[in-house]
Design a protein around this motif. Structure first.
Motif, short mmCIF file in Angstrom:
data_model
loop_
_atom_site.label_atom_id
_atom_site.label_comp_id
_atom_site.label_asym_id
_atom_site.label_seq_id
_atom_site.Cartn_x
_atom_site.Cartn_y
_atom_site.Cartn_z
N VAL A 199 -5.78 10.78 -9.23
CA VAL A 199 -5.98 9.33 -9.33
C VAL A 199 -7.12 9.09 -10.31
O VAL A 199 -8.29 9.13 -9.94
CB VAL A 199 -6.29 8.72 -7.95
CG1 VAL A 199 -6.40 7.21 -8.06
CG2 VAL A 199 -5.22 9.11 -6.94
N ALA A 231 0.46 2.55 -11.67
CA ALA A 231 -0.15 2.48 -13.00
C ALA A 231 -0.32 3.85 -13.64
O ALA A 231 0.29 4.14 -14.69
CB ALA A 231 -1.48 1.76 -12.92
N ASP A 232 -1.16 4.72 -13.06
CA ASP A 232 -1.53 5.95 -13.76
C ASP A 232 -1.69 7.16 -12.85
O ASP A 232 -2.23 8.19 -13.27
CB ASP A 232 -2.82 5.74 -14.56
CG ASP A 232 -4.01 5.35 -13.70
OD1 ASP A 232 -3.84 5.18 -12.48
OD2 ASP A 232 -5.12 5.21 -14.25
N VAL A 233 -1.24 7.08 -11.60
CA VAL A 233 -1.40 8.17 -10.65
C VAL A 233 -0.35 9.25 -10.91
O VAL A 233 0.81 8.95 -11.20
CB VAL A 233 -1.30 7.66 -9.20
CG1 VAL A 233 -1.41 8.82 -8.21
CG2 VAL A 233 -2.42 6.64 -8.94
N ASP A 253 0.82 -1.20 0.00
CA ASP A 253 0.00 0.00 0.00
C ASP A 253 0.86 1.26 0.00
O ASP A 253 1.97 1.28 0.55
CB ASP A 253 -0.91 0.03 1.23
CG ASP A 253 -2.25 -0.65 0.99
OD1 ASP A 253 -2.47 -1.14 -0.14
OD2 ASP A 253 -3.07 -0.69 1.93
N ASN A 273 -14.96 3.84 -15.01
CA ASN A 273 -14.56 2.54 -15.53
C ASN A 273 -14.25 2.52 -17.01
O ASN A 273 -13.94 1.46 -17.56
CB ASN A 273 -15.66 1.51 -15.24
CG ASN A 273 -15.73 1.18 -13.77
OD1 ASN A 273 -14.75 0.78 -13.16
ND2 ASN A 273 -16.90 1.36 -13.17
N ASP A 326 -0.44 -1.37 -6.98
CA ASP A 326 -0.66 -1.55 -8.42
C ASP A 326 -1.27 -0.30 -9.04
O ASP A 326 -0.88 0.10 -10.14
CB ASP A 326 -1.56 -2.76 -8.68
CG ASP A 326 -0.86 -4.08 -8.44
OD1 ASP A 326 0.38 -4.07 -8.26
OD2 ASP A 326 -1.55 -5.13 -8.41
N LYS A 327 -2.23 0.32 -8.36
CA LYS A 327 -2.83 1.55 -8.87
C LYS A 327 -1.83 2.69 -8.82
O LYS A 327 -1.71 3.49 -9.76
CB LYS A 327 -4.08 1.90 -8.05
CG LYS A 327 -4.77 3.21 -8.48
CD LYS A 327 -5.36 3.13 -9.89
CE LYS A 327 -6.16 4.37 -10.22
NZ LYS A 327 -6.65 4.37 -11.61
N TRP A 371 -10.93 7.17 -9.95
CA TRP A 371 -11.28 6.85 -8.57
C TRP A 371 -12.00 8.01 -7.88
O TRP A 371 -11.97 9.14 -8.36
CB TRP A 371 -10.01 6.50 -7.78
CG TRP A 371 -9.55 5.09 -8.03
CD1 TRP A 371 -9.54 4.42 -9.23
CD2 TRP A 371 -9.01 4.18 -7.08
NE1 TRP A 371 -9.04 3.16 -9.07
CE2 TRP A 371 -8.70 2.97 -7.76
CE3 TRP A 371 -8.75 4.27 -5.71
CZ2 TRP A 371 -8.16 1.86 -7.12
CZ3 TRP A 371 -8.20 3.15 -5.06
CH2 TRP A 371 -7.92 1.97 -5.76
N LEU A 408 -3.65 3.79 -1.20
CA LEU A 408 -3.86 3.24 -2.54
C LEU A 408 -3.12 1.91 -2.64
O LEU A 408 -1.99 1.79 -2.12
CB LEU A 408 -3.26 4.17 -3.60
CG LEU A 408 -3.92 5.51 -3.90
CD1 LEU A 408 -3.00 6.35 -4.78
CD2 LEU A 408 -5.26 5.29 -4.60
N THR A 467 -13.82 2.77 -4.69
CA THR A 467 -12.68 2.98 -5.59
C THR A 467 -13.16 3.74 -6.83
O THR A 467 -13.20 4.96 -6.82
CB THR A 467 -12.02 1.63 -5.97
OG1 THR A 467 -13.01 0.74 -6.52
CG2 THR A 467 -11.37 0.99 -4.76
N THR A 468 -13.53 3.03 -7.90
CA THR A 468 -13.91 3.71 -9.14
C THR A 468 -15.30 4.32 -9.05
O THR A 468 -16.17 3.84 -8.32
CB THR A 468 -13.86 2.75 -10.33
OG1 THR A 468 -14.67 1.60 -10.05
CG2 THR A 468 -12.43 2.30 -10.60
#
Length: 347
Positions: free
Chosen positions: A195, A170-172, A143, A262, A166-167, A198, A163, A230-231
């Motif tokens: 983020v 990825a794209d944060v 985390d 999503n 993996d998130k 999310w 978070l 989350t999303t």
């Protein structure tokens, strides 16, 4: 290090609806504004108050047992690192909360947001992955816990929400610019997380501290206040005032925007008869926009008085807005089709 003000930027009534320390964008103020939400009309959600942080003394500290070499970055150092620009939405988890009561008859506690607790901006900053790699993130990391520099919220401490790694990788983004300008104070200066997809609470403002742990982390913001979120779900809004006057017998171009955490929106339908019939809305361009989809449809009102316009969207996962959504005890994730009232007047 910083002084406090409730909200720094002006909040004119034609652009915002005030909510006790937060401010909701009026959707009619987005008409003709282009794809991005201008900084002067981007919604504000504060837990306490906007801190005025001195960039000269600001530091972003990375630490924890999930890192091999804890690191610290100053403002100029952050801006010198490889950057990325993304167009994405930030949306309050409670956006649409007032419709649980106003439309479904069961009020939910909390700020009674309409649909204006969202904005799309062009954010520029350093991918969080870059910072984590510079600090030697370990394979065992689980985390990532960002923490804000705003004043502690009640007895819960500084705003912070973990978070999954993996998130985070990825794209944060650790953003320092918003729509081509230095990040404004109300939106996280000198740096904030962005983020994509999310709930807004994940995009911590006034970022000052990031812990990386080899275990799952828990704070009030992922246990007590926003558990399991989350999303963001699919939603749609009209670029019209509530009870907007429309002229009988005259073609009206109804404009709106739809979005989903999503994926891209692939279809928008609009109803002018309470959901009995639906009509496909149009959009510009062959490539559907990622952050949200602006759309339009022409309607000729044939009845005077109060009427309702309804828009529903479908995203690329196949998720479509329902006519009614299950009640949420905290008023989060209202994704039902909103019944937008208009008033048809004689020509």
């Amino acid at each position: 290090m910083h002084a406090l003000a409730t909200i720094v930027k002006p909040l004119p009534e034609d652009l915002f609806i005030a909510h006790d320390g937060s401010a909701e964008t009026r959707w009619e103020a987005m008409a003709g504004q282009g794809y991005h939400t201008p900084n002067d009309r981007f919604f504000v959600r504060n837990h306490t108050a906007t801190p005025l942080v001195d960039a000269a003394t600001w530091r972003l500290r990375l630490h924890g047992d999930g890192l091999r070499c804890p690191a610290e970055f100053g403002y100029d150092q952050l801006r010198s690192l490889p950057s990325r620009t993304v167009d994405t939405a930030i949306e309050c988890a409670g956006n649409g909360r007032r419709f649980y009561g106003g439309q479904q008859g069961r009020t939910a506690p909390g700020t009674q947001w309409g649909l204006g607790g969202i904005g799309v901006a062009r954010w520029r900053g350093v991918p969080l992955r870059v910072l984590l790699e510079l600090a030697g993130i370990r394979r065992a990391a689980v985390d990532v816990l960002p923490q804000g520099l705003d004043a502690p919220f009640e007895h819960h401490g500084h705003v912070r929400r973990p978070l999954p790694v993996d998130k985070a990788m990825a794209d944060v983004l650790v953003a320092y610019e918003m729509n081509g300008e230095t990040l404004p104070p109300d939106h996280g200066f000198p740096a904030r997380l962005v983020v994509p997809g999310w709930v807004g609470i994940a995009s911590i403002k006034w970022l000052g501290d990031i812990e990386v742990a080899t275990r799952q982390l828990f704070t009030p913001w992922n246990t007590e206040f926003y558990p399991g979120l989350t999303t963001q779900p699919v939603k749609s809004a009209l670029e019209l005032a509530w009870n907007a006057p429309l002229v009988y017998g005259r073609g009206q171009v109804i404009r709106g925007r739809s979005w989903s955490g999503n994926g891209r929106i692939v279809r928008v339908e609009v109803s002018f008869d309470g959901g009995a019939t639906w009509h496909r809305a149009e959009h510009k361009g062959s490539r559907l926009a990622g952050a949200w989809l602006p759309w339009h449809i022409t309607w000729v009102p044939r009845r005077l008085g109060e009427q309702t316009v309804m828009a529903r969207a479908t995203d690329e996962t196949g998720a479509t807005q329902p006519l009614r959504t299950p009640h949420h005890p905290f008023g989060y994730h209202f994704d039902a089709v909103v019944r937008h009232p208009v008033h048809v007047i004689p020509g």
